[in-house]
Design a protein around this motif. Structure first.
Motif, PDB file in Angstrom:
ATOM      1  N   TYR A 157      38.739  45.558  30.031  1.00  0.00           N
ATOM      2  CA  TYR A 157      39.498  46.851  30.005  1.00  0.00           C
ATOM      3  C   TYR A 157      38.961  47.739  31.139  1.00  0.00           C
ATOM      4  N   ARG A 158      37.808  47.845  31.197  1.00  0.00           N
ATOM      5  CA  ARG A 158      37.054  48.608  32.345  1.00  0.00           C
ATOM      6  C   ARG A 158      37.299  48.084  33.614  1.00  0.00           C
ATOM      7  N   ILE A 159      37.246  46.627  33.670  1.00  0.00           N
ATOM      8  CA  ILE A 159      37.798  46.233  35.188  1.00  0.00           C
ATOM      9  C   ILE A 159      39.115  46.352  35.389  1.00  0.00           C
ATOM     10  N   LEU A 160      40.030  46.242  34.456  1.00  0.00           N
ATOM     11  CA  LEU A 160      41.377  46.736  34.560  1.00  0.00           C
ATOM     12  C   LEU A 160      41.535  48.247  35.139  1.00  0.00           C
ATOM     13  N   MET A 161      40.748  49.176  34.708  1.00  0.00           N
ATOM     14  CA  MET A 161      40.777  50.383  35.089  1.00  0.00           C
ATOM     15  C   MET A 161      40.300  50.608  36.454  1.00  0.00           C
ATOM     16  N   MET A 162      39.447  49.766  37.053  1.00  0.00           N
ATOM     17  CA  MET A 162      38.874  49.754  38.380  1.00  0.00           C
ATOM     18  C   MET A 162      39.818  49.200  39.458  1.00  0.00           C
ATOM     19  N   PHE A 163      40.606  48.187  38.914  1.00  0.00           N
ATOM     20  CA  PHE A 163      41.725  47.650  39.532  1.00  0.00           C
ATOM     21  C   PHE A 163      42.621  48.733  39.866  1.00  0.00           C
ATOM     22  N   ALA A 164      43.122  49.818  38.719  1.00  0.00           N
ATOM     23  CA  ALA A 164      43.980  50.765  38.882  1.00  0.00           C
ATOM     24  C   ALA A 164      43.311  51.683  39.884  1.00  0.00           C
ATOM     25  N   GLY A 166      41.709  51.069  42.650  1.00  0.00           N
ATOM     26  CA  GLY A 166      42.145  50.314  43.928  1.00  0.00           C
ATOM     27  C   GLY A 166      40.609  49.736  44.298  1.00  0.00           C
ATOM     28  N   LEU A 167      39.524  49.476  43.339  1.00  0.00           N
ATOM     29  CA  LEU A 167      38.500  49.044  43.739  1.00  0.00           C
ATOM     30  C   LEU A 167      38.424  47.604  43.895  1.00  0.00           C
ATOM     31  N   LEU A 168      37.656  47.082  44.690  1.00  0.00           N
ATOM     32  CA  LEU A 168      37.677  45.401  44.864  1.00  0.00           C
ATOM     33  C   LEU A 168      36.642  44.799  44.156  1.00  0.00           C
ATOM     34  N   ASN A 169      36.574  43.534  44.056  1.00  0.00           N
ATOM     35  CA  ASN A 169      35.628  42.791  43.401  1.00  0.00           C
ATOM     36  C   ASN A 169      34.206  42.998  43.477  1.00  0.00           C
ATOM     37  N   ALA A 202      49.203  43.400  37.857  1.00  0.00           N
ATOM     38  CA  ALA A 202      48.544  44.001  36.651  1.00  0.00           C
ATOM     39  C   ALA A 202      48.575  45.286  36.850  1.00  0.00           C
ATOM     40  N   VAL A 203      48.593  46.252  37.596  1.00  0.00           N
ATOM     41  CA  VAL A 203      48.519  47.705  37.748  1.00  0.00           C
ATOM     42  C   VAL A 203      49.940  48.080  37.668  1.00  0.00           C
ATOM     43  N   GLY A 217      50.769  53.959  39.248  1.00  0.00           N
ATOM     44  CA  GLY A 217      50.056  53.121  38.675  1.00  0.00           C
ATOM     45  C   GLY A 217      48.591  53.097  39.374  1.00  0.00           C
ATOM     46  N   PHE A 218      48.741  53.739  40.483  1.00  0.00           N
ATOM     47  CA  PHE A 218      47.517  53.445  41.608  1.00  0.00           C
ATOM     48  C   PHE A 218      46.923  55.052  41.660  1.00  0.00           C
ATOM     49  N   GLU A 219      47.467  56.113  40.813  1.00  0.00           N
ATOM     50  CA  GLU A 219      47.012  57.345  40.605  1.00  0.00           C
ATOM     51  C   GLU A 219      46.560  57.741  39.496  1.00  0.00           C
TER      52      GLU A 219
END
Length: 220
Positions: A157-164, A166-169, A202-203, A217-219
């Motif tokens: 869940y935390r990683i999905l929120m970071m995807f949202a 715009g953070l890279l791996n 995903a986002v 989904g990006f904001e």
């Protein structure tokens, strides 16, 4: 109340946190209050040894993404009643909150007396919503995404929120103190659970849980 219990109010506005506590204290004098101003603090408070018996949650708390934080709370803290306190008062938002697992919905415009009544209903095991008629059905897409997001582990869940965000791996890995390979493994699991093939999809899928239909989904 015969003994002290602990409630948590999560909102990014200090004045509102104070207002809700002051509204409820006369009716619930034995409550000990904890506060959180963003999702990160909320998680820390919930992981404290002290048992929290009620969460008052603002849907727009920083770090949240639409209804995702509520869904995450209900999935990983199933015994914790969550009451949404929000500036949104439309029937669709209220209905989606209840369908996502909230035990109650309190508009921020509600009077102190009505707020107390709403909280008491939840404490008595009921569901409290504003008296605005029958809530309309919600779409299948949102229903389906609720179940999928609820299936994510806390780390996923935390990683999905970071995807949202715009953070890279390579940016996520040091933040979570894991390797990029671990982030990639989690990403693969996230995509599988959400039924998508990449982070963009995903986002976009997550946007079904947005409060505002125009949100990409990006904001936040």
């Amino acid at each position: 109340m015969s003994q002290a219990v602990t409630w948590l109010v999560a909102d990014d506005h200090p004045l509102f946190r104070q207002a809700i506590m002051e509204s409820l204290k006369p009716a619930f004098p034995d409550v000990e209050w904890l506060e959180a101003e963003n999702v990160e603090q909320l998680e820390r408070r919930l992981n404290m040894p002290q048992e929290i018996e009620l969460l008052l949650l603002d849907l727009k708390i920083p770090g949240a993404h639409g209804f995702s934080t509520l869904i995450h709370m209900r999935s990983h803290y199933p015994d914790l009643p969550v009451v949404i306190v929000s500036a949104y008062e439309d029937l669709d938002t209220i209905q989606r909150a209840i369908q996502s697992g909230a035990s109650g919905f309190i508009p921020k415009s509600l009077s102190a007396k009505a707020m107390v009544a709403a909280v008491q209903t939840v404490l008595d095991g009921g569901i409290s919503v504003p008296d605005k008629g029958t809530l309309k059905p919600k779409g299948h897409d949102a229903d389906d995404m609720v179940e999928k997001v609820a299936s994510l582990t806390p780390q996923q869940y935390r990683i999905l929120m970071m995807f949202a965000e715009g953070l890279l791996n390579k940016q996520i890995a040091p933040e979570l103190e894991v390797s990029e390979a671990t982030v990639k493994a989690h990403a693969t699991a996230i995509f599988k659970k959400l039924g998508v093939t990449n982070r963009t999809q995903a986002v976009i899928a997550l946007s079904h849980l947005d409060l505002d239909k125009e949100t990409t989904g990006f904001e936040h």
